[in-house]
Write a protein that holds these residues in place. Structure first.
Motif, short mmCIF file in Angstrom:
data_model
loop_
_atom_site.label_atom_id
_atom_site.label_comp_id
_atom_site.label_asym_id
_atom_site.label_seq_id
_atom_site.Cartn_x
_atom_site.Cartn_y
_atom_site.Cartn_z
N MET A 154 0.93 -1.18 0.06
CA MET A 154 0.02 0.01 0.00
C MET A 154 0.83 1.21 0.05
O MET A 154 0.78 2.25 -0.67
CB MET A 154 -0.89 -0.05 1.25
N GLU A 155 1.96 1.06 0.72
CA GLU A 155 2.82 2.11 1.03
C GLU A 155 3.40 2.74 -0.65
O GLU A 155 3.48 3.99 -0.92
CB GLU A 155 4.09 1.99 1.72
N GLN A 156 3.84 1.65 -1.31
CA GLN A 156 4.30 1.93 -2.70
C GLN A 156 3.24 2.53 -3.52
O GLN A 156 3.61 3.32 -4.23
CB GLN A 156 4.86 0.62 -3.35
N ARG A 198 3.59 6.31 -5.24
CA ARG A 198 3.52 6.41 -6.80
C ARG A 198 2.16 7.20 -7.10
O ARG A 198 2.16 7.83 -8.12
CB ARG A 198 3.21 4.88 -7.43
N ALA A 199 1.19 6.99 -6.39
CA ALA A 199 -0.04 7.87 -6.50
C ALA A 199 0.03 9.41 -6.14
O ALA A 199 -0.80 10.27 -6.37
CB ALA A 199 -1.35 7.30 -6.03
N GLY A 200 1.04 9.46 -5.38
CA GLY A 200 1.24 11.09 -4.68
C GLY A 200 0.39 11.18 -3.68
O GLY A 200 -0.25 12.29 -3.44
N THR A 225 -5.30 7.94 2.48
CA THR A 225 -6.23 8.16 1.52
C THR A 225 -6.59 6.74 0.82
O THR A 225 -7.63 6.68 0.54
CB THR A 225 -5.33 8.99 0.39
N LEU A 226 -5.57 5.99 0.57
CA LEU A 226 -5.80 4.83 0.08
C LEU A 226 -6.75 3.87 0.92
O LEU A 226 -7.94 3.42 0.21
CB LEU A 226 -4.79 3.85 -0.48
N TYR A 227 -6.65 3.88 2.17
CA TYR A 227 -7.54 2.91 3.04
C TYR A 227 -9.03 3.31 3.21
O TYR A 227 -9.69 2.76 3.34
CB TYR A 227 -6.91 2.74 4.47
#
Length: 166
Positions: A1-3, A7-9, A14-16
């Protein structure tokens, strides 16, 4: 998730907020990779004749199935089923199951039209069709788009969803 976040900036938070797990994120990424043009819509299944739907979708399905990216995706997903069962479960629930339900609806329409035997086990028919395509794309010398279209027509013809002929 960190990568992915890097990559998404964006931050991992935000992802979670959008995906509860890396498996959910991966399942949606897989869906994005496979074109939506290869599955009928629920409205099409209700409004159009089964053979019309199949004829409309087969060229895009052949292009997708013949692509090296799709071949790699299928191999990776199947290869990870044992080592990452939670990914397979999420992929099954979000991607495969909805498409199986549409395929079953299409086959029920075909049964009503007399194209598919009334006593056909639709789960078996779907498994046979999906299995045939999976087996074909994972062979050492996979077909190009033209050969895949010919093969898909033969598969769908055997299921009663494509008219006989050349």
């Amino acid at each position: 998730m960190e990568q992915v976040a890097k990559r998404a900036g964006v931050g991992k938070l935000t992802l979670y907020r959008r995906w509860s797990s890396k498996e959910e994120l991966l399942a949606q990424a897989i869906e994005q990779e496979v074109s939506a043009d290869i599955s009928p819509s629920a409205a099409d299944v209700q409004a159009l004749a089964p053979r019309e739907i199949v004829e409309r979708l087969l060229p895009a399905a052949a292009e997708t199935a013949a692509s090296p990216g799709f071949r790699a995706l299928v191999a990776r997903i199947l290869g990870s089923a044992v080592s990452h069962p939670e990914l397979m479960e999420i992929y099954w629930r979000h991607y495969i199951l909805p498409r199986r339900e549409l395929a079953a609806a299409l086959l029920r329409r075909a049964q009503q039209d007399g194209l598919v035997a009334a006593d056909a086990d639709l789960d078996v028919v779907i498994d046979m069709m999906a299995g045939a395509v999976t087996y074909r794309v994972l062979q050492p010398d996979p077909p190009d788009a033209a050969e895949m279209l010919r093969y898909l027509k033969a598969v769908y013809r055997q299921a009663g969803l494509y008219p006989a002929g050349p």
